[in-house]
Design a protein around this motif. Structure first.
Motif, PDB file in Angstrom:
ATOM      1  N   TYR A 141       1.034  -0.561  -1.517  1.00 22.30           N
ATOM      2  CA  TYR A 141       0.127  -0.416  -2.651  1.00 22.30           C
ATOM      3  C   TYR A 141       0.653   0.615  -3.647  1.00 22.30           C
ATOM      4  O   TYR A 141       0.655   0.379  -4.866  1.00 22.30           O
ATOM      5  CB  TYR A 141      -1.244  -0.016  -2.131  1.00 22.30           C
ATOM      6  CG  TYR A 141      -2.310   0.189  -3.172  1.00 22.30           C
ATOM      7  CD1 TYR A 141      -2.881  -0.889  -3.835  1.00 22.30           C
ATOM      8  CD2 TYR A 141      -2.758   1.473  -3.483  1.00 22.30           C
ATOM      9  CE1 TYR A 141      -3.879  -0.694  -4.784  1.00 22.30           C
ATOM     10  CE2 TYR A 141      -3.747   1.675  -4.431  1.00 22.30           C
ATOM     11  CZ  TYR A 141      -4.304   0.592  -5.082  1.00 22.30           C
ATOM     12  OH  TYR A 141      -5.287   0.798  -6.020  1.00 22.30           O
ATOM     13  N   PHE A 174      -2.555  -2.714   7.845  1.00 21.35           N
ATOM     14  CA  PHE A 174      -3.754  -2.042   7.348  1.00 21.35           C
ATOM     15  C   PHE A 174      -4.323  -1.030   8.344  1.00 21.35           C
ATOM     16  O   PHE A 174      -5.295  -0.351   8.038  1.00 21.35           O
ATOM     17  CB  PHE A 174      -4.839  -3.060   6.994  1.00 21.35           C
ATOM     18  CG  PHE A 174      -5.173  -4.021   8.111  1.00 21.35           C
ATOM     19  CD1 PHE A 174      -5.953  -3.628   9.187  1.00 21.35           C
ATOM     20  CD2 PHE A 174      -4.687  -5.318   8.072  1.00 21.35           C
ATOM     21  CE1 PHE A 174      -6.249  -4.517  10.214  1.00 21.35           C
ATOM     22  CE2 PHE A 174      -4.980  -6.213   9.102  1.00 21.35           C
ATOM     23  CZ  PHE A 174      -5.762  -5.806  10.173  1.00 21.35           C
ATOM     24  N   LEU A 184       0.405  -0.698   4.464  1.00 19.63           N
ATOM     25  CA  LEU A 184      -0.283  -1.258   3.295  1.00 19.63           C
ATOM     26  C   LEU A 184      -0.404  -0.211   2.193  1.00 19.63           C
ATOM     27  O   LEU A 184      -0.235  -0.529   1.009  1.00 19.63           O
ATOM     28  CB  LEU A 184      -1.661  -1.774   3.690  1.00 19.63           C
ATOM     29  CG  LEU A 184      -2.495  -2.403   2.567  1.00 19.63           C
ATOM     30  CD1 LEU A 184      -1.784  -3.615   1.975  1.00 19.63           C
ATOM     31  CD2 LEU A 184      -3.875  -2.796   3.076  1.00 19.63           C
ATOM     32  N   ALA A 185      -0.693   1.032   2.555  1.00 21.37           N
ATOM     33  CA  ALA A 185      -0.787   2.104   1.564  1.00 21.37           C
ATOM     34  C   ALA A 185       0.553   2.303   0.855  1.00 21.37           C
ATOM     35  O   ALA A 185       0.607   2.480  -0.371  1.00 21.37           O
ATOM     36  CB  ALA A 185      -1.228   3.395   2.232  1.00 21.37           C
ATOM     37  N   LYS A 198      -4.984   5.615   4.313  1.00 23.67           N
ATOM     38  CA  LYS A 198      -3.842   6.495   4.046  1.00 23.67           C
ATOM     39  C   LYS A 198      -2.838   6.460   5.197  1.00 23.67           C
ATOM     40  O   LYS A 198      -3.219   6.373   6.363  1.00 23.67           O
ATOM     41  CB  LYS A 198      -4.325   7.934   3.844  1.00 23.67           C
ATOM     42  CG  LYS A 198      -5.188   8.135   2.605  1.00 23.67           C
ATOM     43  CD  LYS A 198      -5.709   9.562   2.527  1.00 23.67           C
ATOM     44  CE  LYS A 198      -6.593   9.757   1.308  1.00 23.67           C
ATOM     45  NZ  LYS A 198      -7.159  11.139   1.248  1.00 23.67           N
ATOM     46  N   THR A 233      -0.694   4.153   6.003  1.00 24.63           N
ATOM     47  CA  THR A 233      -0.377   2.839   6.564  1.00 24.63           C
ATOM     48  C   THR A 233       0.736   2.164   5.768  1.00 24.63           C
ATOM     49  O   THR A 233       1.066   2.570   4.648  1.00 24.63           O
ATOM     50  CB  THR A 233      -1.611   1.928   6.551  1.00 24.63           C
ATOM     51  OG1 THR A 233      -2.046   1.763   5.186  1.00 24.63           O
ATOM     52  CG2 THR A 233      -2.745   2.522   7.373  1.00 24.63           C
ATOM     53  N   TYR A 262      -9.512  -2.816   2.513  1.00 29.22           N
ATOM     54  CA  TYR A 262      -9.430  -1.438   2.039  1.00 29.22           C
ATOM     55  C   TYR A 262      -8.148  -0.798   2.547  1.00 29.22           C
ATOM     56  O   TYR A 262      -7.532  -1.263   3.507  1.00 29.22           O
ATOM     57  CB  TYR A 262     -10.663  -0.624   2.424  1.00 29.22           C
ATOM     58  CG  TYR A 262     -11.009  -0.578   3.898  1.00 29.22           C
ATOM     59  CD1 TYR A 262     -10.386   0.318   4.758  1.00 29.22           C
ATOM     60  CD2 TYR A 262     -12.015  -1.402   4.410  1.00 29.22           C
ATOM     61  CE1 TYR A 262     -10.719   0.373   6.100  1.00 29.22           C
ATOM     62  CE2 TYR A 262     -12.355  -1.355   5.754  1.00 29.22           C
ATOM     63  CZ  TYR A 262     -11.702  -0.461   6.595  1.00 29.22           C
ATOM     64  OH  TYR A 262     -12.046  -0.415   7.918  1.00 29.22           O
ATOM     65  N   ILE A 263      -7.733   0.267   1.893  1.00 32.26           N
ATOM     66  CA  ILE A 263      -6.410   0.838   2.159  1.00 32.26           C
ATOM     67  C   ILE A 263      -6.560   2.211   2.820  1.00 32.26           C
ATOM     68  O   ILE A 263      -7.122   3.143   2.237  1.00 32.26           O
ATOM     69  CB  ILE A 263      -5.589   0.954   0.860  1.00 32.26           C
ATOM     70  CG1 ILE A 263      -5.413  -0.442   0.248  1.00 32.26           C
ATOM     71  CG2 ILE A 263      -4.230   1.578   1.146  1.00 32.26           C
ATOM     72  CD1 ILE A 263      -4.632  -0.457  -1.037  1.00 32.26           C
ATOM     73  N   THR A 323      -9.099   7.122   3.404  1.00 32.43           N
ATOM     74  CA  THR A 323      -8.739   5.926   2.648  1.00 32.43           C
ATOM     75  C   THR A 323      -8.351   6.237   1.211  1.00 32.43           C
ATOM     76  O   THR A 323      -8.762   7.249   0.637  1.00 32.43           O
ATOM     77  CB  THR A 323      -9.919   4.935   2.631  1.00 32.43           C
ATOM     78  OG1 THR A 323     -11.085   5.605   2.145  1.00 32.43           O
ATOM     79  CG2 THR A 323     -10.203   4.386   4.021  1.00 32.43           C
ATOM     80  N   LEU A 338      -4.758  -5.245  -5.063  1.00 32.47           N
ATOM     81  CA  LEU A 338      -6.022  -5.699  -4.510  1.00 32.47           C
ATOM     82  C   LEU A 338      -6.731  -6.604  -5.505  1.00 32.47           C
ATOM     83  O   LEU A 338      -6.614  -6.428  -6.723  1.00 32.47           O
ATOM     84  CB  LEU A 338      -6.914  -4.504  -4.172  1.00 32.47           C
ATOM     85  CG  LEU A 338      -6.371  -3.532  -3.128  1.00 32.47           C
ATOM     86  CD1 LEU A 338      -7.440  -2.491  -2.780  1.00 32.47           C
ATOM     87  CD2 LEU A 338      -5.925  -4.257  -1.871  1.00 32.47           C
TER      88      LEU A 338
END
Length: 316
Positions: A230, A44, A226-227, A222, A224, A219-220, A272, A237
């Motif tokens: 997602y 993240f 995680l992004a 940009k 990353t 929260y996500i 984000t 989420l």
């Protein structure tokens, strides 16, 4: 009626007036990014860590403090400030550099405390000794902030934290022995955790010498990992309603004297993909406050599990 111990009120009680926390950016990285533990970082964490506020790359500490104080002091009617070493891992540096940074921040006349953000596996007594000596010399307070996020070691592995629960417990006990304030960061709605994990995280924090917590939703950022997950549909989420339920649950198990620094996270929209499900942070906070009121829940109302619960019947 106050349903939980609010940070701003706590600071006013402690220092007698409004105190504002100022982010300070240091030239540091993280052992989870530079190859010491991993090169990928937490899934993240963005390329600039948490440093969305300062825009102070290469700027000295005193200049950062003076610039921020000139802006926020009149705006928030604050004359006392906390220097917050914010980005990446702020004890992951040569000891001499760390000592210089701490002393420069503490020597500022308007600073009443230094707050150092770091990782559980980057707590060593040599660095705590530096903080203790500087605190004694300058008469300033110290807070150490540790990212835990979850007590579930399987979730920590998914997050690529590269540490487990044991490191957090060890670091917390070491910090506690120095008498510093200790703030723990928790993400309450990690999709790999359930509500039992959230309650257990609150219970573990309460059993340790933790004095403050920061709670926020996932929260996500940009760019990353995680992004990427997602956008590929590999992770979803949880609804914000579930975050609010978990926040209320967490508070109910949290020791009553622990200060709640943050109930809802904030992040720059330009960096984000999504924050708080698109809701303003204050709206989420208001809804949590309403849930607490409607259900008559206060911080620590379920904190009855410490100090030999099962044998109390024999001590009446």
């Amino acid at each position: 009626m106050e349903r939980y111990r609010n940070y701003s009120d706590y600071l006013k009680e402690r220092y007698g007036e409004k105190v504002y926390k100022i982010p300070v950016s240091l030239p540091v990285t993280c052992p989870n990014r530079d190859g010491c533990l991993s090169s990928g970082g937490c899934i993240f964490c963005g390329s600039i860590g948490a440093d969305y506020e300062t825009k102070a790359v290469g700027m000295g500490i005193t200049r950062q403090l003076d610039r921020s104080m000139a802006h926020v002091g009149p705006k928030y009617k604050a004359r006392k400030f906390i220097a917050y070493f914010l980005n990446f891992t702020n004890t992951y540096a040569p000891l001499s550099d760390f000592k210089s940074w701490v002393e420069e921040a503490m020597s500022h006349p308007a600073v009443v405390a230094v707050d150092v953000s770091t990782r559980p596996d980057c707590i060593h007594e040599a660095y705590l000794d530096v903080l203790k000596e500087a605190s004694r010399r300058y008469g300033k307070d110290v807070t150490v902030e540790l990212g835990l996020q979850s007590s579930n070691v399987h979730t920590l592995s998914v997050l690529n934290r590269c540490h487990g629960l044991a490191e957090f417990i060890d670091a917390s006990l070491r910090i506690g022995r120095y008498g510093f304030d200790l703030c723990t960061h928790v993400i309450a709605d990690l999709p790999w955790d359930d509500r039992l994990d959230v309650a257990e995280t609150a219970k573990i924090i309460s059993a340790l010498p933790v004095t403050e917590v920061k709670l926020h939703s996932l929260y996500i950022v940009k760019g990353t990992k995680l992004a990427d997950m997602y956008e590929k549909g590999e992770v979803s989420l949880l609804p914000m309603e579930e975050y609010m339920e978990r926040a209320v649950l967490f508070l109910s198990y949290l020791r009553k004297d622990i200060v709640v620094q943050r109930m809802v996270g904030r992040a720059s929209g330009g960096n984000t993909i999504t924050v708080n499900g698109g809701s303003p942070w204050w709206e989420v906070k208001d809804r949590i406050d309403r849930l607490l009121e409607e259900r008559n829940i206060t911080q620590g109302c379920r904190c009855h599990y410490l100090d030999g619960r099962a044998v109390r019947q024999f001590l009446k």
